[in-house]
Design a protein around this motif. Sequence first.
Motif, PDB file in Angstrom:
ATOM      1  N   MET A 112       8.268  -3.233   3.643  1.00  0.00           N
ATOM      2  CA  MET A 112       7.289  -2.145   3.630  1.00  0.00           C
ATOM      3  C   MET A 112       7.669  -1.068   4.645  1.00  0.00           C
ATOM      4  O   MET A 112       7.558   0.128   4.357  1.00  0.00           O
ATOM      5  CB  MET A 112       5.887  -2.689   3.934  1.00  0.00           C
ATOM      6  N   GLU A 113       8.141  -1.483   5.787  1.00  0.00           N
ATOM      7  CA  GLU A 113       8.556  -0.517   6.814  1.00  0.00           C
ATOM      8  C   GLU A 113       9.735   0.318   6.319  1.00  0.00           C
ATOM      9  O   GLU A 113       9.752   1.543   6.483  1.00  0.00           O
ATOM     10  CB  GLU A 113       8.931  -1.264   8.098  1.00  0.00           C
ATOM     11  N   LYS A 114      10.715  -0.315   5.687  1.00  0.00           N
ATOM     12  CA  LYS A 114      11.858   0.420   5.148  1.00  0.00           C
ATOM     13  C   LYS A 114      11.406   1.413   4.079  1.00  0.00           C
ATOM     14  O   LYS A 114      11.872   2.547   4.044  1.00  0.00           O
ATOM     15  CB  LYS A 114      12.885  -0.562   4.558  1.00  0.00           C
ATOM     16  N   GLU A 115      10.502   0.967   3.215  1.00  0.00           N
ATOM     17  CA  GLU A 115       9.993   1.830   2.142  1.00  0.00           C
ATOM     18  C   GLU A 115       9.258   3.032   2.726  1.00  0.00           C
ATOM     19  O   GLU A 115       9.442   4.168   2.276  1.00  0.00           O
ATOM     20  CB  GLU A 115       9.060   1.019   1.220  1.00  0.00           C
ATOM     21  N   MET A 116       8.424   2.799   3.733  1.00  0.00           N
ATOM     22  CA  MET A 116       7.666   3.898   4.344  1.00  0.00           C
ATOM     23  C   MET A 116       8.608   4.872   5.055  1.00  0.00           C
ATOM     24  O   MET A 116       8.395   6.077   5.015  1.00  0.00           O
ATOM     25  CB  MET A 116       6.624   3.334   5.316  1.00  0.00           C
ATOM     26  N   LYS A 117       9.640   4.356   5.685  1.00  0.00           N
ATOM     27  CA  LYS A 117      10.608   5.231   6.346  1.00  0.00           C
ATOM     28  C   LYS A 117      11.336   6.089   5.320  1.00  0.00           C
ATOM     29  O   LYS A 117      11.545   7.275   5.542  1.00  0.00           O
ATOM     30  CB  LYS A 117      11.621   4.406   7.147  1.00  0.00           C
ATOM     31  N   SER A 118      11.716   5.468   4.196  1.00  0.00           N
ATOM     32  CA  SER A 118      12.447   6.218   3.180  1.00  0.00           C
ATOM     33  C   SER A 118      11.573   7.311   2.553  1.00  0.00           C
ATOM     34  O   SER A 118      12.060   8.355   2.146  1.00  0.00           O
ATOM     35  CB  SER A 118      12.992   5.281   2.103  1.00  0.00           C
ATOM     36  N   ARG A 119      10.265   7.080   2.459  1.00  0.00           N
ATOM     37  CA  ARG A 119       9.339   8.069   1.899  1.00  0.00           C
ATOM     38  C   ARG A 119       8.880   9.084   2.943  1.00  0.00           C
ATOM     39  O   ARG A 119       8.229  10.063   2.598  1.00  0.00           O
ATOM     40  CB  ARG A 119       8.095   7.380   1.351  1.00  0.00           C
TER      41      ARG A 119
END
Length: 176
Positions: A112-119
């Motif tokens: 989730m952290e990686k996804e939020m960073k990418s967005r």
Amino acid sequence: MGRRKIDMKMVKDRGCRQVTFSKRRNGLFKKANDLATLCGLEIAIVVFSPGGKAFSFGNPNVEDVIDRYLNREPEAIRIPAVRENGMTKKKNEELIDLVKQLQMEKKKGEMMEKEMKSRGELMKIEDLDLDELLKLKESLEKLRKNVKIEESEVEALSSLLLLAKEPVMEADESNS
């Protein structure tokens, strides 16, 4: 009087039982220390006195040994028991399930952290206003409280599993 053979049965007198516990506890910890020194082992022992007080010994220390034990892969976790009764098996399975669940939650959080960073959705704390900071503080305090509760439950469960031996119950001495 010297040394003599002692029958292995529960000491009935409460005072004598406490004295016996204290002497034998020290002997047990000395033997564990000798074993750890001679064989280069990491060892942890937790015992509860007849009065319910916990005593522990660990080499290098109890926390490190337990942390190392609990951080193993779930399929490698096996709580050894003196007697493998139904209660022990159930608690062992519960512990394995909790460890698996914890690892899945960690992986989920990382994803989730990686996804939020990418967005670009991951905000920096400096960008928050006072109301948002107060809400964040409140939610972090709730999270901390929940983590402490879970931690104490896991510690209690792991202590019980490490002491898988059934507790010695005092029989009503008037019935003896």
